[in-house]
Every structure is written in structure tokens, then in C-alpha cells.
Design a protein around this motif. Sequence first.
Motif, mmCIF file in Angstrom:
data_model
loop_
_atom_site.group_PDB
_atom_site.id
_atom_site.type_symbol
_atom_site.label_atom_id
_atom_site.label_comp_id
_atom_site.label_asym_id
_atom_site.label_seq_id
_atom_site.Cartn_x
_atom_site.Cartn_y
_atom_site.Cartn_z
ATOM 1 N N LYS A 165 0.828 -1.212 0.000
ATOM 2 C CA LYS A 165 0.000 0.000 0.000
ATOM 3 C C LYS A 165 0.868 1.270 0.000
ATOM 4 O O LYS A 165 0.416 2.350 -0.355
ATOM 5 C CB LYS A 165 -0.905 -0.040 1.234
ATOM 6 N N PHE A 166 2.115 1.106 0.422
ATOM 7 C CA PHE A 166 2.998 2.273 0.476
ATOM 8 C C PHE A 166 3.782 2.352 -0.839
ATOM 9 O O PHE A 166 4.750 1.627 -1.055
ATOM 10 C CB PHE A 166 3.941 2.165 1.689
ATOM 11 N N ASN A 167 3.338 3.269 -1.704
ATOM 12 C CA ASN A 167 3.826 3.265 -3.087
ATOM 13 C C ASN A 167 5.328 3.464 -3.242
ATOM 14 O O ASN A 167 5.935 2.911 -4.138
ATOM 15 C CB ASN A 167 3.107 4.347 -3.903
ATOM 16 N N SER A 168 5.900 4.273 -2.374
ATOM 17 C CA SER A 168 7.324 4.566 -2.615
ATOM 18 C C SER A 168 8.229 3.673 -1.760
ATOM 19 O O SER A 168 9.372 4.029 -1.509
ATOM 20 C CB SER A 168 7.618 6.037 -2.396
ATOM 21 N N GLY A 239 6.191 15.631 15.460
ATOM 22 C CA GLY A 239 5.605 15.301 14.163
ATOM 23 C C GLY A 239 6.508 15.456 12.951
ATOM 24 O O GLY A 239 6.073 15.189 11.833
ATOM 25 N N HIS A 240 7.755 15.876 13.133
ATOM 26 C CA HIS A 240 8.640 15.977 11.968
ATOM 27 C C HIS A 240 10.111 15.847 12.375
ATOM 28 O O HIS A 240 10.544 16.429 13.358
ATOM 29 C CB HIS A 240 8.437 17.298 11.226
ATOM 30 N N VAL A 241 10.849 15.079 11.563
ATOM 31 C CA VAL A 241 12.279 14.866 11.835
ATOM 32 C C VAL A 241 13.077 15.604 10.757
ATOM 33 O O VAL A 241 12.924 15.323 9.567
ATOM 34 C CB VAL A 241 12.617 13.350 11.796
ATOM 35 N N ARG A 259 10.197 4.603 7.395
ATOM 36 C CA ARG A 259 9.666 5.642 6.490
ATOM 37 C C ARG A 259 8.250 5.269 6.050
ATOM 38 O O ARG A 259 7.351 6.119 6.020
ATOM 39 C CB ARG A 259 10.601 5.773 5.274
ATOM 40 N N ALA A 260 8.055 3.988 5.749
ATOM 41 C CA ALA A 260 6.728 3.536 5.304
ATOM 42 C C ALA A 260 5.693 3.691 6.429
ATOM 43 O O ALA A 260 4.526 3.974 6.165
ATOM 44 C CB ALA A 260 6.812 2.082 4.853
ATOM 45 N N GLY A 267 1.378 12.368 6.598
ATOM 46 C CA GLY A 267 0.845 12.841 5.309
ATOM 47 C C GLY A 267 1.891 13.566 4.482
ATOM 48 O O GLY A 267 1.572 14.373 3.598
ATOM 49 N N ASP A 268 3.160 13.285 4.743
ATOM 50 C CA ASP A 268 4.259 14.053 4.165
ATOM 51 C C ASP A 268 5.522 13.204 4.301
ATOM 52 O O ASP A 268 5.479 12.143 4.905
ATOM 53 C CB ASP A 268 4.384 15.322 5.049
ATOM 54 N N GLU A 269 6.672 13.689 3.769
ATOM 55 C CA GLU A 269 7.933 13.027 4.128
ATOM 56 C C GLU A 269 8.178 13.342 5.602
ATOM 57 O O GLU A 269 8.388 14.502 5.968
ATOM 58 C CB GLU A 269 9.112 13.562 3.295
#
Length: 489
Positions: A165-168, A239-241, A259-260, A267-269
Motif C-alpha cells: 500500500k505504500f507506493n514509494s 511530528g517531523h524529523v 519511512r513507510a 501525510g508528508d515526508e
Amino acid sequence: MKRAEGERIEIKVYDTLTRQLQPIKPRNGKVVHIYCCGPTVYRDAHVGNLRTFLLSDLVRRALTMSGFESLLIQNITDVGHMSEDFEEDKILAQSRREKRDPFAIARDYEARFHDDLALLNISPADSYPRASECIPMMLGHIEKLFELGYAYRGDDTSVYFDSQKFNSYGELSGNRLDALKPGHRYEFTEGGAKRFHADWALWKAAGNRSEMIWDTPWGRGFPGWHIECSAMSLHYLNGHVDLHIGGIDLRFPHHENERAQSNPVTGDEAVDLWLHGEHLLFEGRKMSKSAGNVVLLRDVMARGFDPLAIRFCFMENRYRSQMDLSWASIAAGQSVIRRWREKYQEWCAVPQELTVAAQSEIVKIHGNVAEDLDTPRALIALREVEKSNSLSFGEKRAIWESLDSLFGLDLLKPPQEVELPAGAEELISARARARSEKNFIESDKLRDQLAALGVQVRDTRVVRMGSLQLSLRQRIGYPFHALLQFLVR
Ligand code: AMP
Ligand code: ZN
């Protein structure tokens, strides 16, 4: 050092995801959020692990010198990291070997990890959350993955991540799903429990396991290893690294899976920059228990070396290159640090002169570190400062004082003076007499007697009468070593 306004040097590092140099930037405009994968506390960290742990310290020192603030979180893995054969949790396996409570083992090795960091002048992280104390955070993260359709329950009641389900998936490591074959040893599988061979467990059903397990809506069990870092990094870093650090072996599957798990929730990198340190070899070989060549910091100190000699060796090699450490390179590193400390003692007899020439050296050397942590180049530049005929003692002093906090080598500390043990002075004089009479049998005998007192004697070239200088770093609990040198004066 004072920086002119707008003169903030950007720190760039090689990003594994984009495969290019990227500047480290705080997304919130103020504080750089850093997460560094910490130790699995079932054994002492070896010098290879310490090389990776030094990475976050080097980055932070470079950022601080550029005027950035940083917040560093490093997790302590005390549950969920399975052994290489995926049969047992590493901590539980050690608990069985030592016949001790798994948490008692984890706390002991955690304390020793902090001791090692302090000995290497690795400044502490802002927080060291333990996986076993962050279970609710992980459950919350898994719940969100259920809501978003990325998690499912397997036939064995464990909870799995739906990798397709995780495209990348695979962009970080290059291991794309279509190339991963069933049977590839990247994640443990209960035969048939998962929908797809590359899926991995977010939460594992307890099965026969009776220790280190927790009750959850999906039954009793324990967390997978990767979910710990997703949940803890996003929780503690709001919420962000901005920058995620670890050894190269963690790129796959640990970071690929992290990452996945993280991106769908943010909802972002979730991570801007992935920084990986290459591995350390010792005397040409991979360190392994079976080869019997695992070297710890305490082994280095037991041989009488200053632990900062190891820090120096690490910095003499670029973090992105595989590095071979040896006893000879540690000895060489130690002698450079000692010489630099002695030089500083000479230079600091005059006032500091922060001239334009001195400032430009400082900016240049900081710039070397800022350019993908080129510490080898920065150390060469320090050597050039040491040997320079055009810089005055006052300028050299200014350069050393401005850069000491960037390198963390304690270059402003005087080489330690020591009290000799009782009787040693007489033996040293007798030995000097024996040597001047070319009575080497007697001088070797006296050397052995000195060694029995814990004093190591090393002779270098003698010109005139030779003055005696002692240099020693004594650590409680380690053998007492003194190096005596007849120095050229
Ligand atoms: P561990 O305690 O095994 O989870 O490892 C802690 C850190 O050390 C991780 O970031 C690993 O990638 C890193 N590491 C493991 N072995 C080496 C090595 N030989 N050289 C450099 N880093 C290593
Ligand atoms: Zn991790």
C-alpha cells in the motif's frame, strides 16, 4: 567565536534518500530536530557502534558553531529487536544467558552506554526514551495505521504493515518490493500469517513468550523493532524529523520500514534528511563475536590509551567511508592529541590574537566540517595551523580556543601531570644511569620493576640532559599507565 550577522555557514550532509548533499535545516525555522537510532542494550557498545553515535555529536557541534539550535532524541531499544535468526528478542536471549531479569540487564548496559559516550566527549542527547516505556505511543501509531488502511491482523493475530500500500517503498534503500523475493531474510514471518512476504510485524502476538509483553486491543504481545522509531521520533520531535541518523546497516529494512510507517501518519515526508554512517572494521576485519575481535572502549583504555584518541581516529576518516581502526592508528592519534595539548600550553603563555588571518582559518576549518562533515580535511588544516610559520602564537591560541568545542578533543587541557608511585623516581634515575653506561640488561630489569609499579617507560631521542615529562590519563578502575619521555629540549 563571534560571527558577523548573515555569516551562518550551512551544514550539508549526504542524504541517502535523494542521494545528494543537502543542507540541514530546521523546518520550524528555529531548532533542528534530530533523531538518532540508539543502542540495543543487551551488550556493551563496541567501537563501531560508537563511531555511529559520534555522528550526531559532530553534526550538533557543527550546527552550534553555525548558530543553530538542535534537539536530539536517541532511543534506547530494550524490547522488540529480534536476534539475527529472528527466533528470540536480543534482550531476552541475553537474559537467558546471564540468568538475570531482562530489564536489569537493559539498565546496566544502558548505563555503560552513557559512560562510553561521556568518555568520548559525545554530548548527551536531550532525551533517551526507552522503547519499553513508550508502548502507548506505539499503540497509538499502529491505531492510526489501521485507520488509514496500512495495518492488518494476520492469521497468527499479530498486526502487520501492508507494504504494497505504500507506493514509494524501497526509495531509501533501493530494495523495491517487486525485487524482494519470498525467503529473503529481511523480516521474520510466521508461515502464512502475512498477506505478502515483504510485510512486517508492527505488533507481535505473544505466543509462548511470557516476559516483556503488554495487553493491547489486539491481544497480548510485544512491539516490532521498526515501529518504535516511527512512534518515538514523531512523538518527541513534534511530528517531523529534520535529520535522521544511523549506521548504514539500518538503511534496510529498519529505516525503509520506518519511512513507510511514518509518512502515511504525517501525510508528508516525515524525515527531511537521512544520514548514514559507514561501518568500522578493526585491523582489516568485521568485528564479530565469533571472530573474537570485538573491541570495546574499555579495551582501548585498558591498554593505556586516552579514549579521545579513538575520537581523533574517527575524525581522521570521513563518516561515509568504511574505516579500518588499528592499535597503531590509536597510538598515532594519541600522540597527536598529546602534542597539540602541549603546543597549546606554549601558545597560551601569550595573549589571544583574533586577527583577520586567525578568523579566516577558523571559518575555513568550520567550513570543512560543514561540507559533509569533512573532518579529515579539518584535521589536516589544524596540523597546518600548528606548523605555520606565518601565524603567531597568539593567533594559534585564538584558533585553538575557537575550535576546541567543534572537535571535542579537549585540546585546551594540559597534558596531565602525575604523582609518581613511591620508589619510582629512584628506579627511573637508576635506569637512566644504567642506560648512560650502556648496561641494557640492568636498564631492562629496572623497566620491568617500573612496569610492576604501573609506570610505563618510553625512550625517545636524548639531546643534552633531557628533561622528564609525564603524560597520563588515569581513569578509575583502569590500569595506571604513565608514559615517561626524555624530550628533546
Ligand atoms: P545496535 O546496538 O546493534 O542496534 O547498533 C547501534 C548502532 O551502531 C546502529 O546505528 C548500527 O547501525 C551501528 N553499527 C553497528 N555495527 C557497526 C560498525 N561495525 N561500525 C559502525 N556502526 C555500526
Ligand atoms: Zn531506529
